[in-house]
Design a protein around this motif. Sequence first.
Motif, mmCIF file in Angstrom:
data_model
loop_
_atom_site.group_PDB
_atom_site.id
_atom_site.type_symbol
_atom_site.label_atom_id
_atom_site.label_comp_id
_atom_site.label_asym_id
_atom_site.label_seq_id
_atom_site.Cartn_x
_atom_site.Cartn_y
_atom_site.Cartn_z
ATOM 1 N N MET A 1 5.256 3.650 -7.169
ATOM 2 C CA MET A 1 3.939 3.001 -6.995
ATOM 3 C C MET A 1 3.211 3.613 -5.796
ATOM 4 O O MET A 1 2.016 3.907 -5.853
ATOM 5 C CB MET A 1 4.092 1.484 -6.792
ATOM 6 C CG MET A 1 4.642 0.755 -8.002
ATOM 7 S SD MET A 1 3.577 0.933 -9.445
ATOM 8 C CE MET A 1 4.781 1.264 -10.728
ATOM 9 N N SER A 2 3.959 3.833 -4.715
ATOM 10 C CA SER A 2 3.306 4.394 -3.519
ATOM 11 C C SER A 2 2.891 5.845 -3.769
ATOM 12 O O SER A 2 1.868 6.320 -3.273
ATOM 13 C CB SER A 2 4.201 4.275 -2.281
ATOM 14 O OG SER A 2 5.305 5.135 -2.421
ATOM 15 N N LEU A 3 3.682 6.524 -4.594
ATOM 16 C CA LEU A 3 3.347 7.918 -4.910
ATOM 17 C C LEU A 3 2.060 7.997 -5.745
ATOM 18 O O LEU A 3 1.209 8.860 -5.524
ATOM 19 C CB LEU A 3 4.509 8.548 -5.675
ATOM 20 C CG LEU A 3 4.462 10.042 -5.903
ATOM 21 C CD1 LEU A 3 4.502 10.802 -4.579
ATOM 22 C CD2 LEU A 3 5.627 10.495 -6.776
ATOM 23 N N PHE A 4 1.921 7.072 -6.700
ATOM 24 C CA PHE A 4 0.682 7.056 -7.502
ATOM 25 C C PHE A 4 -0.512 6.827 -6.582
ATOM 26 O O PHE A 4 -1.554 7.482 -6.705
ATOM 27 C CB PHE A 4 0.718 5.958 -8.570
ATOM 28 C CG PHE A 4 1.821 6.113 -9.589
ATOM 29 C CD1 PHE A 4 2.237 7.375 -9.990
ATOM 30 C CD2 PHE A 4 2.456 5.005 -10.141
ATOM 31 C CE1 PHE A 4 3.262 7.530 -10.923
ATOM 32 C CE2 PHE A 4 3.477 5.148 -11.078
ATOM 33 C CZ PHE A 4 3.883 6.412 -11.456
ATOM 34 N N GLU A 5 -0.334 5.895 -5.666
ATOM 35 C CA GLU A 5 -1.444 5.556 -4.768
ATOM 36 C C GLU A 5 -1.802 6.763 -3.897
ATOM 37 O O GLU A 5 -2.956 7.175 -3.811
ATOM 38 C CB GLU A 5 -1.052 4.356 -3.898
ATOM 39 C CG GLU A 5 -2.219 3.772 -3.149
ATOM 40 C CD GLU A 5 -1.899 2.404 -2.562
ATOM 41 O OE1 GLU A 5 -0.940 1.746 -2.989
ATOM 42 O OE2 GLU A 5 -2.636 2.011 -1.639
ATOM 43 N N ARG A 6 -0.757 7.348 -3.310
ATOM 44 C CA ARG A 6 -0.987 8.492 -2.419
ATOM 45 C C ARG A 6 -1.592 9.662 -3.196
ATOM 46 O O ARG A 6 -2.578 10.267 -2.775
ATOM 47 C CB ARG A 6 0.360 8.888 -1.805
ATOM 48 C CG ARG A 6 0.290 9.909 -0.722
ATOM 49 C CD ARG A 6 1.468 9.790 0.258
ATOM 50 N NE ARG A 6 2.774 9.546 -0.342
ATOM 51 C CZ ARG A 6 3.695 10.491 -0.565
ATOM 52 N NH1 ARG A 6 3.451 11.752 -0.289
ATOM 53 N NH2 ARG A 6 4.880 10.169 -1.081
ATOM 54 N N LEU B 1 -3.157 -0.960 -5.909
ATOM 55 C CA LEU B 1 -3.115 0.196 -6.813
ATOM 56 C C LEU B 1 -4.030 -0.027 -8.012
ATOM 57 O O LEU B 1 -4.751 0.885 -8.447
ATOM 58 C CB LEU B 1 -1.664 0.449 -7.252
ATOM 59 C CG LEU B 1 -1.432 1.653 -8.154
ATOM 60 C CD1 LEU B 1 -1.942 2.946 -7.519
ATOM 61 C CD2 LEU B 1 0.060 1.802 -8.484
ATOM 62 N N GLN B 2 -4.020 -1.254 -8.544
ATOM 63 C CA GLN B 2 -4.947 -1.573 -9.651
ATOM 64 C C GLN B 2 -6.373 -1.281 -9.221
ATOM 65 O O GLN B 2 -7.157 -0.666 -9.944
ATOM 66 C CB GLN B 2 -4.871 -3.056 -10.008
ATOM 67 C CG GLN B 2 -3.591 -3.497 -10.669
ATOM 68 C CD GLN B 2 -3.656 -4.971 -11.048
ATOM 69 O OE1 GLN B 2 -4.688 -5.462 -11.493
ATOM 70 N NE2 GLN B 2 -2.560 -5.685 -10.877
ATOM 71 N N GLU B 3 -6.700 -1.729 -8.023
ATOM 72 C CA GLU B 3 -8.064 -1.591 -7.523
ATOM 73 C C GLU B 3 -8.437 -0.112 -7.380
ATOM 74 O O GLU B 3 -9.509 0.327 -7.807
ATOM 75 C CB GLU B 3 -8.176 -2.308 -6.175
ATOM 76 C CG GLU B 3 -9.582 -2.376 -5.661
ATOM 77 C CD GLU B 3 -9.712 -3.291 -4.450
ATOM 78 O OE1 GLU B 3 -10.730 -3.163 -3.763
ATOM 79 O OE2 GLU B 3 -8.800 -4.095 -4.201
ATOM 80 N N LEU B 4 -7.506 0.649 -6.810
ATOM 81 C CA LEU B 4 -7.742 2.081 -6.633
ATOM 82 C C LEU B 4 -7.975 2.756 -7.990
ATOM 83 O O LEU B 4 -8.901 3.558 -8.164
ATOM 84 C CB LEU B 4 -6.527 2.700 -5.929
ATOM 85 C CG LEU B 4 -6.534 4.211 -5.757
ATOM 86 C CD1 LEU B 4 -7.608 4.634 -4.754
ATOM 87 C CD2 LEU B 4 -5.174 4.707 -5.282
#
Length: 305
Positions: free
Chosen positions: A144-149, A178-181
């Motif tokens: 999840m953090s990787l998708f965000e980054r 993450l949804q928001e991004l």
Amino acid sequence: MPFSLHFSPTPLITAPSPLSKPFFLVPYYHTLHAPKSPLCSSTEHALTHQGKQEAFDRRPEDSQTLPLGLRRDAMPSHVAVIMDGNRRWARLRDLPVRSGYEAGVESLRKIVEICCKWGIKVLSVFAFSSDNWFRPKVEVEFLMSLFERGMQEDTGIFFRENIRISVIGDLTKLPKALQELMVNLEEATKNNTRFQLIVAVSYSGHYDVVQACQRLALKAKCGLIEPSDINVSLMEQELETNCTEFPHPDLLIRTSGEFRISNFMLWQLAYTELFFAQSLWPDFGEAEFLKALLAFQQRQRRYGV
Ligand SMILES: CC(C)=CCC/C(C)=C/CC/C(C)=C/COP(=O)(O)OP(=O)(O)O
């Protein structure tokens, strides 16, 4: 000027916020998803193919860079990829699993760059399946953090290179930030026309067909359609791939020597040509991509006729 997705980290672009209302006043992600207007409205026709794109731009440099042997007139419009083998890649090198996923992101950046250069219009990648939620918590959190980054780092490139980002899957399960991004990025890039990257997250083919059926059932319940109206075309209007002009991948590539579809785009792959590569995803580069495309161009597609 050729572009590289390996540019030094790009500052997050400050595009005007595409959404005028706060996302999370709306209970479900799909009520926000552009092609899926709220059900039971009188604007049913607008439910589908909203934002459907005009023909994609081709930059002059795009047409000059095809490798020898690759025919422009037989290029797939839509390539789908199951990016398998990231953890094995890491284990083979005695590295932590997260290094495998990070190397996988680099590989994805390379393939996106090549798609833009060679004039492929849509790339769909299976980034996280509905079943991946059952992986160890620490791994899920890292992904999840990787998708965000990954999405934050490349936002500037998406704008500069005219790339549209679409995300498909059950996003309600993702962390709110993450949804928001993702929703922001989708909305802000929806008019970009050179290339479309579809990221499947918390996605499965079963999920997609079921959610489409639920939407059709609700329309029938609301009296917008008759059950007997339901046909292939109506189904396709409700599938998550209604975000693209090219919903059916022409070519599916799966890396790492596995010969399975693993619940990816089950409906959409009906007539897709399949290519299975031995390389693990982080090792999958230009040479193998070219091999897959050359193999695709040798195939005779008969669609059962
Ligand atoms: C920003 C963005 C879209 C990033 C994508 C990152 C990425 C490469 C995700 C792949 C995730 C995944 C579950 C792959 C399956 O192979 P596996 O890792 O399970 O490999 P294994 O078969 O070796 O266990």
